[in-house]
Design a protein around this motif. Structure first.
Motif, PDB file in Angstrom:
ATOM      1  N   LEU A 190      19.679  45.504  36.183  1.00 42.64           N
ATOM      2  CA  LEU A 190      20.371  46.390  37.042  1.00 42.64           C
ATOM      3  C   LEU A 190      21.472  45.602  37.735  1.00 42.64           C
ATOM      4  O   LEU A 190      22.548  46.221  37.561  1.00 42.64           O
ATOM      5  CB  LEU A 190      19.253  47.272  37.761  1.00 42.64           C
ATOM      6  N   ARG A 191      21.065  44.719  38.602  1.00 40.91           N
ATOM      7  CA  ARG A 191      22.055  44.115  39.326  1.00 40.91           C
ATOM      8  C   ARG A 191      23.444  43.510  38.495  1.00 40.91           C
ATOM      9  O   ARG A 191      24.505  43.583  38.633  1.00 40.91           O
ATOM     10  CB  ARG A 191      21.616  43.122  39.984  1.00 40.91           C
ATOM     11  N   GLN A 192      22.922  43.079  37.468  1.00 47.31           N
ATOM     12  CA  GLN A 192      23.807  42.273  36.434  1.00 47.31           C
ATOM     13  C   GLN A 192      24.623  43.342  35.765  1.00 47.31           C
ATOM     14  O   GLN A 192      25.996  42.965  35.348  1.00 47.31           O
ATOM     15  CB  GLN A 192      22.940  41.412  35.218  1.00 47.31           C
ATOM     16  N   LEU A 193      24.259  44.472  35.487  1.00 48.84           N
ATOM     17  CA  LEU A 193      25.252  45.495  35.175  1.00 48.84           C
ATOM     18  C   LEU A 193      26.008  46.083  36.122  1.00 48.84           C
ATOM     19  O   LEU A 193      26.765  47.142  35.797  1.00 48.84           O
ATOM     20  CB  LEU A 193      24.088  46.517  34.318  1.00 48.84           C
ATOM     21  N   THR A 194      25.744  45.942  37.535  1.00 45.73           N
ATOM     22  CA  THR A 194      26.485  46.750  38.400  1.00 45.73           C
ATOM     23  C   THR A 194      27.121  45.939  39.565  1.00 45.73           C
ATOM     24  O   THR A 194      28.067  45.081  39.122  1.00 45.73           O
ATOM     25  CB  THR A 194      25.518  48.024  38.946  1.00 45.73           C
ATOM     26  N   VAL A 195      26.569  45.587  40.441  1.00 44.97           N
ATOM     27  CA  VAL A 195      27.171  44.794  41.826  1.00 44.97           C
ATOM     28  C   VAL A 195      27.195  43.283  41.451  1.00 44.97           C
ATOM     29  O   VAL A 195      28.235  42.610  41.971  1.00 44.97           O
ATOM     30  CB  VAL A 195      26.522  44.993  43.005  1.00 44.97           C
ATOM     31  N   ASP A 196      26.664  42.846  40.543  1.00 48.44           N
ATOM     32  CA  ASP A 196      26.798  41.364  40.127  1.00 48.44           C
ATOM     33  C   ASP A 196      27.760  41.101  38.884  1.00 48.44           C
ATOM     34  O   ASP A 196      27.969  40.083  38.446  1.00 48.44           O
ATOM     35  CB  ASP A 196      25.495  40.654  39.763  1.00 48.44           C
ATOM     36  N   ASP A 197      28.033  42.192  38.320  1.00 50.66           N
ATOM     37  CA  ASP A 197      28.956  42.231  36.945  1.00 50.66           C
ATOM     38  C   ASP A 197      30.302  42.180  37.628  1.00 50.66           C
ATOM     39  O   ASP A 197      31.256  43.364  37.835  1.00 50.66           O
ATOM     40  CB  ASP A 197      28.666  43.237  36.370  1.00 50.66           C
ATOM     41  N   ARG A 198      31.087  41.010  37.468  1.00 53.65           N
ATOM     42  CA  ARG A 198      32.495  41.065  37.819  1.00 53.65           C
ATOM     43  C   ARG A 198      33.315  40.991  36.825  1.00 53.65           C
ATOM     44  O   ARG A 198      34.664  40.886  36.670  1.00 53.65           O
ATOM     45  CB  ARG A 198      32.666  39.407  38.543  1.00 53.65           C
ATOM     46  N   GLU A 199      32.897  41.174  35.477  1.00 53.42           N
ATOM     47  CA  GLU A 199      33.752  41.781  33.981  1.00 53.42           C
ATOM     48  C   GLU A 199      34.023  43.086  34.024  1.00 53.42           C
ATOM     49  O   GLU A 199      35.159  43.229  33.576  1.00 53.42           O
ATOM     50  CB  GLU A 199      32.868  41.131  32.833  1.00 53.42           C
ATOM     51  N   TYR A 200      33.245  44.040  34.362  1.00 56.76           N
ATOM     52  CA  TYR A 200      33.454  45.370  34.246  1.00 56.76           C
ATOM     53  C   TYR A 200      33.176  46.413  35.419  1.00 56.76           C
ATOM     54  O   TYR A 200      33.845  47.244  35.591  1.00 56.76           O
ATOM     55  CB  TYR A 200      32.400  46.004  32.913  1.00 56.76           C
ATOM     56  N   PHE A 201      32.278  46.037  35.911  1.00 54.63           N
ATOM     57  CA  PHE A 201      31.797  46.959  37.288  1.00 54.63           C
ATOM     58  C   PHE A 201      32.441  46.654  38.544  1.00 54.63           C
ATOM     59  O   PHE A 201      32.949  47.607  39.251  1.00 54.63           O
ATOM     60  CB  PHE A 201      30.300  47.007  37.377  1.00 54.63           C
ATOM     61  N   ALA A 202      32.170  45.493  39.056  1.00 54.42           N
ATOM     62  CA  ALA A 202      32.596  44.763  40.303  1.00 54.42           C
ATOM     63  C   ALA A 202      33.905  43.991  40.398  1.00 54.42           C
ATOM     64  O   ALA A 202      33.892  42.669  40.728  1.00 54.42           O
ATOM     65  CB  ALA A 202      31.394  44.376  40.992  1.00 54.42           C
ATOM     66  N   LEU A 203      34.970  44.620  39.954  1.00 50.88           N
ATOM     67  CA  LEU A 203      36.281  43.977  39.760  1.00 50.88           C
ATOM     68  C   LEU A 203      36.937  43.873  41.046  1.00 50.88           C
ATOM     69  O   LEU A 203      36.297  44.328  42.160  1.00 50.88           O
ATOM     70  CB  LEU A 203      37.162  44.649  38.535  1.00 50.88           C
ATOM     71  N   GLU A 204      38.246  43.397  41.167  1.00 53.72           N
ATOM     72  CA  GLU A 204      38.736  43.019  42.375  1.00 53.72           C
ATOM     73  C   GLU A 204      39.172  44.465  43.339  1.00 53.72           C
ATOM     74  O   GLU A 204      38.816  44.205  44.514  1.00 53.72           O
ATOM     75  CB  GLU A 204      39.963  42.069  42.266  1.00 53.72           C
ATOM     76  N   ASP A 205      39.915  45.172  42.605  1.00 54.02           N
ATOM     77  CA  ASP A 205      40.725  46.034  43.440  1.00 54.02           C
ATOM     78  C   ASP A 205      41.018  47.606  42.964  1.00 54.02           C
ATOM     79  O   ASP A 205      41.738  48.346  43.422  1.00 54.02           O
ATOM     80  CB  ASP A 205      42.059  45.272  43.690  1.00 54.02           C
TER      81      ASP A 205
END
Length: 423
Positions: free
Chosen positions: A232-247
């Motif tokens: 779940l974390r890898q698909l959301t808040v730990d995912d810097r590729e699609y979910f948790a981008l910069e801005d």
């Protein structure tokens, strides 16, 4: 309606968001400006008395101390009769916010029925904002039964010649989850095999009747708690590729709305209720554990959440058969509260699959049929689909499961195999 479901699924896969530093509300309260949050990473908070089993409790501060901080915690009344604490006092190093301690069931006193204990701080300029409750079971693993449950157990003994009692409590397991790979995010590109271990807490379900024993997996169902939360974390808040981008993105909007990010302190628990024991004969039986129908998103009132704009009850996905893991996740609870309070942004995000609900990402396709239809030669990916099955052998003291499972970033199903064994 199908278009909305498609858009919701697509949004959950491709929405982009920024990871921001959303701190806890640290405004001083009663002169205290540092708050303590306790959590258990895999959600398994049950120990068997006199067993030597341990649980690691994570400690998180709302703000980093300027000098090393020592925290002293104790169990609530009676807890020290059954449990010991190691790692006291907990030292939080200057400039950091995390520490941990362990709880061990190493006392010689054995309760006659399950007991529950939590923690208290014994001093300092801090307060305990989030606690953890530890359940202690009798050494035989038995869970206290109501008079009616005892009558049902005797009825099954008479009718089928089986005793369900040994299957109530913590039962050890071994298992594997074969993952096919071919996802888009880094953790899901390569195929892998995940080991499943530990124990599951079984209890007798309220759905049981004279004809059908029904069990609930109360903690660590199928040994998958760690895997499910990590994924779940890898698909959301730990995912810097699609979910948790910069801005930018709807993910960022959700994270800001519910104060959810990779550093927020959350609680996660999962169970699997409603395992029906059927076709009982000669000491063996089938275990039915698949749910069918519409996979609705239910509110706290037990009714599907309704979106008036689209005139539809919301569903997690379009699956009509699934493994009904039941999640209790603090970030999702916050989003659900906003939805039920009429927050239009929370409802809009949820409608399009931008959600903190674990079921949005975990177990997204039918399990009673192979909807992926992977061609191993053409696709270059293993077809791991298997029709779900469960069996209990009362004579051998084993319960076995095999089923398909997938999440929002993989090509094809994973194959899960689990064996429970009585001591």
């Amino acid at each position: 309606m199908n278009a909305i479901k498609y858009l919701a699924a697509a949004a959950s896969l491709i929405c982009a968001s920024a990871l921001v530093s959303c701190e806890k509300d640290d405004a001083p309260e009663n002169g205290i400006d540092t708050h303590v949050y306790l959590s258990v990473a895999d959600g398994n908070t049950t120990l068997t008395a006199c067993s030597g089993e341990s649980i690691t409790v994570d400690v998180t501060l709302s703000t980093a101390p300027s000098a090393d901080l020592k925290l002293s915690l104790a169990l609530t009344e009676g807890g020290s009769d059954y449990l010991s604490l190691d790692g006291m006092p907990v030292t939080i190093a200057a400039g950091t916010t995390t520490g941990s301690f362990t709880v061990t069931a190493d006392r010689n006193l054995d309760p006659t029925e399950q007991q529950t204990f939590s923690f208290v701080l014994t001093g300092g300029a801090t307060d305990l904002k989030e606690n953890v409750t530890i359940t202690v079971l009798p050494s035989d693993g038995a869970i206290a039964l109501t008079p009616n449950q005892k009558l049902l157990i005797e009825a099954w003994k008479s009718k089928y010649g089986i005793d369900i009692t040994p299957w109530l409590g913590n039962i050890s397991l071994t298992g594997t989850l074969q993952f096919p790979g071919d996802g888009s995010r880094d953790p899901f590109v390569a195929p892998s095999t995940v080991s499943l271990a530990g124990s599951t807490l079984f209890a007798l379900s309220e759905e049981s009747d004279e004809n059908t024993p029904v069990l609930d997996m109360k903690e660590n169902p199928m040994g998958m708690s760690d895997y499910l939360y990590k994924t779940l974390r890898q698909l959301t808040v730990d995912d810097r590729e699609y979910f948790a981008l910069e801005d930018d993105g709807q993910g960022l909007e959700l994270m800001e709305l519910i104060n959810w990010n990779a550093n927020s302190t959350e609680t996660f628990a999962v169970s699997l209720p409603g395992l029906r024991i059927t076709s009982i004969a000669n000491g063996k039986a089938t275990v039915e554990f698949v749910k069918t129908g519409e996979n609705y998103i239910y509110g706290s009132n037990g009714k599907p959440i309704f979106n008036a704009e689209y005139d539809m009850d919301l569903t997690y996905n379009w699956a009509t058969s699934w493994i009904p893991f039941k999640y209790d996740f603090s970030a999702w609870n916050r989003q659900l509260s906003l939805v039920e309070a009429g927050n239009p942004t929370a409802l809009e995000l949820l409608t399009y699959g931008v959600s903190a609900a674990p079921a949005t990402y975990l177990g997204v396709n039918d399990v009673l049929e192979d909807v992926w239809e992977v061609d191993e030669d053409e696709d270059g990916v293993a077809n791991l689909y298997v029709y779900p099955r469960g069996e209990i052998d009362f004579n051998a003291g084993t319960m076995t499961f095999e089923f398909p499972f997938d999440h929002a970033d993989q090509y094809g199903y994973s194959r899960v195999k689990v064996v429970y064994s009585l001591k």
